[in-house]
Design a protein around this motif. Structure first.
Motif, short mmCIF file in Angstrom:
data_model
loop_
_atom_site.label_atom_id
_atom_site.label_comp_id
_atom_site.label_asym_id
_atom_site.label_seq_id
_atom_site.Cartn_x
_atom_site.Cartn_y
_atom_site.Cartn_z
N GLY A 363 -123.00 -14.89 24.35
CA GLY A 363 -123.38 -13.87 23.39
C GLY A 363 -122.36 -12.77 23.22
N GLU A 364 -121.39 -12.69 24.12
CA GLU A 364 -120.39 -11.64 24.06
C GLU A 364 -119.39 -11.90 22.93
N ALA A 365 -119.05 -10.84 22.19
CA ALA A 365 -118.06 -10.96 21.11
C ALA A 365 -116.65 -10.98 21.70
N VAL A 366 -115.82 -11.89 21.22
CA VAL A 366 -114.44 -12.03 21.69
C VAL A 366 -113.55 -12.36 20.50
N ALA A 367 -112.26 -12.33 20.75
CA ALA A 367 -111.27 -12.86 19.80
C ALA A 367 -110.46 -13.94 20.51
N LEU A 368 -110.16 -14.99 19.80
CA LEU A 368 -109.28 -16.04 20.31
C LEU A 368 -107.95 -15.96 19.58
N ALA A 369 -106.86 -16.16 20.32
CA ALA A 369 -105.53 -16.10 19.71
C ALA A 369 -104.67 -17.22 20.27
N TRP A 370 -103.75 -17.73 19.44
CA TRP A 370 -102.81 -18.74 19.91
C TRP A 370 -101.54 -18.67 19.06
N PRO A 371 -100.41 -19.05 19.64
CA PRO A 371 -99.13 -18.97 18.91
C PRO A 371 -99.07 -19.97 17.77
N TRP A 372 -98.20 -19.67 16.82
CA TRP A 372 -98.06 -20.54 15.65
C TRP A 372 -97.60 -21.95 16.03
N ASP A 373 -96.88 -22.07 17.15
CA ASP A 373 -96.43 -23.40 17.58
C ASP A 373 -97.32 -23.95 18.70
N GLY A 374 -98.53 -23.42 18.82
CA GLY A 374 -99.42 -23.84 19.90
C GLY A 374 -100.12 -25.17 19.67
N GLY A 375 -100.19 -25.62 18.43
CA GLY A 375 -100.86 -26.87 18.13
C GLY A 375 -99.89 -27.94 17.67
N VAL A 376 -100.42 -29.11 17.34
CA VAL A 376 -99.60 -30.20 16.83
C VAL A 376 -100.41 -30.94 15.76
N LEU A 377 -99.74 -31.29 14.66
CA LEU A 377 -100.39 -32.07 13.61
C LEU A 377 -100.55 -33.52 14.05
N VAL A 378 -101.74 -34.09 13.85
CA VAL A 378 -101.98 -35.47 14.25
C VAL A 378 -102.63 -36.23 13.11
N GLU A 379 -102.50 -37.55 13.16
CA GLU A 379 -103.18 -38.39 12.18
C GLU A 379 -104.64 -38.55 12.56
N ASP A 380 -105.49 -38.64 11.56
CA ASP A 380 -106.94 -38.69 11.80
C ASP A 380 -107.38 -40.13 12.06
N ARG A 381 -107.01 -40.65 13.20
CA ARG A 381 -107.41 -42.00 13.60
C ARG A 381 -107.37 -42.12 15.12
#
Length: 381
Positions: A363-381
């Motif tokens: 129930g606590e309010a928070v913010a999530l943050a991550w760097p612009w290079d933190g993820g990776v594009l993947v194919e949906d399969r």
């Protein structure tokens, strides 16, 4: 997909001499095995380098154990070739292929001592006398069982029985050792200890190891390369680092570790960053050369440990930011786990527990943050 050179290796310098390619120890070509309408192995091709530790990883029913048993000669494939040092072995019975095999249940002879079990493969090969004794003692030393050589299997712990099975597979100096989930019967702590022992043993011997496992952590700890399988087909091959940090598909990202998935409309690219529109919000992603170029939609895989959990009014600088409320949280020793409901969907964040302060409450309010290079594009399969 079938390269014999472990992925992730840097190209040679222009001033360097000619690159020496690792010798291929084991080759699999178009291997196929069907059970009725189900393809347990579907035209699998793979090269395994000499001295490599390669793991076959996948969920139940992915074909990994069938592949190993076909290599060993205990399963007859419907098609394809298996070559050892370039020579076909598919027509040979298991005992003529010369592979060392460690089975999931160890398969020790209950009426033989540790020394007798280890000596058995040598006797089958006609080795006797001082040479047999020398090889057996060397194998016992390798797995640190000197004090247990006269015991029967029933007098050993599970970890000790595993060491006997491994010594028996190594005693005749096979070119390739096949491991069928050798640690699965052990408890978690012992399994973790033996992973490092097995990795160290492999590094000392330089023998080619082919390992089957469903345990992602085990595969990443021990392997030079991992083959991720699904329905008898290869999904991706690579080093543990490459597979974890740059998975090619949703399946690989989700199977090897944990991942959040953000799917949205692929927008413009500016400054090397792609904007992904998700329910009116914009997420920025720094593109990599190796990533697939998306069409109208983009699917971003985001590892939970890349997310920071912050106060809702915290500034994040040049990072993505989304506000939300904690759904549930847990302390798991080294980490805090937070599951957070956000406008982008439910996201999971793993943060180091040490120095992180108190665990956020549901129930606590928070913010999530991550760097612009933190993820990776993947194919949906």
């Amino acid at each position: 997909m079938t390269s014999s050179v472990p992925e992730g290796t840097s190209p040679p310098s222009p001033m360097a001499g000619p690159r020496i390619e690792p010798r291929v120890a084991l080759s699999i070509r178009e291997l196929t095995k069907r059970y009725g309408s189900v393809a347990a192995i579907d035209r699998l091709s793979l090269d395994i380098a000499s001295g490599e530790f390669l793991s076959l990883l996948g969920p139940s029913g992915s074909g990994k154990s069938t592949i190993l048993m076909a290599i060993a000669g205990f399963v007859d494939p419907d098609g394809g070739d298996i070559l050892l040092d370039g020579q076909p072995v598919g027509g040979l019975p298991p005992e003529k292929r010369g592979f060392g095999v460690v089975f999931q249940g160890y398969a020790l002879f209950p009426h033989m001592t540790v020394r007798g079990n280890i000596a058995y493969p040598l006797k089958l090969r006609g080795i006797r006398g001082a040479e047999l004794d020398r090889r057996v003692e060397r194998a016992i030393d390798l797995v640190h069982l000197q004090a247990f050589a006269g015991r029967m299997p029933r007098q050993l712990s599970g970890g000790q029985q595993q060491r006997v099975a491994l010594a028996r597979a190594l005693v005749f100096d096979p070119a390739v050792v096949l491991l069928d989930e050798p640690l699965s019967a052990l408890d978690k702590k012992l399994r973790a200890e033996l992973q490092f022992e097995l990795k160290s043993l492999h590094q000392r011997l330089g023998t080619t190891f082919v390992n089957v496992t469903h345990d992602q952590e085990e595969a990443m700890t021990m392997s030079d390369r991992i083959v991720i399988l699904r329905d008898g087909r290869v999904q991706q091959i690579g080093t543990p680092d490459a597979l974890y940090n740059t998975p090619a598909t949703r399946f690989v990202a989700d199977f090897l570790g944990r991942a959040n998935f953000l799917e949205g409309e692929a927008g413009p690219v500016s400054g090397g960053c792609l904007t992904i529109g998700i329910d009116g919000a914009g997420v920025r992603h720094r593109l990599r050369d190796s990533e697939p170029r998306m069409g109208r939609t983009a699917l971003l895989a985001l590892r939970p440990e890349r997310l920071s959990v912050l106060a809702p009014d915290a500034a994040v600088g040049d990072r993505n930011r989304v506000e939300g409320r904690v759904v549930t949280s847990a302390f798991v020793g080294s980490q805090h786990i937070h599951v957070v409901e956000t406008p982008l969907g439910v996201l999971e964040a793993h943060t180091p527990a040490f120095g992180a302060g108190v665990l956020r409450k549901p129930g606590e309010a928070v913010a999530l943050a991550w760097p612009w290079d933190g993820g990776v594009l993947v194919e949906d399969r």
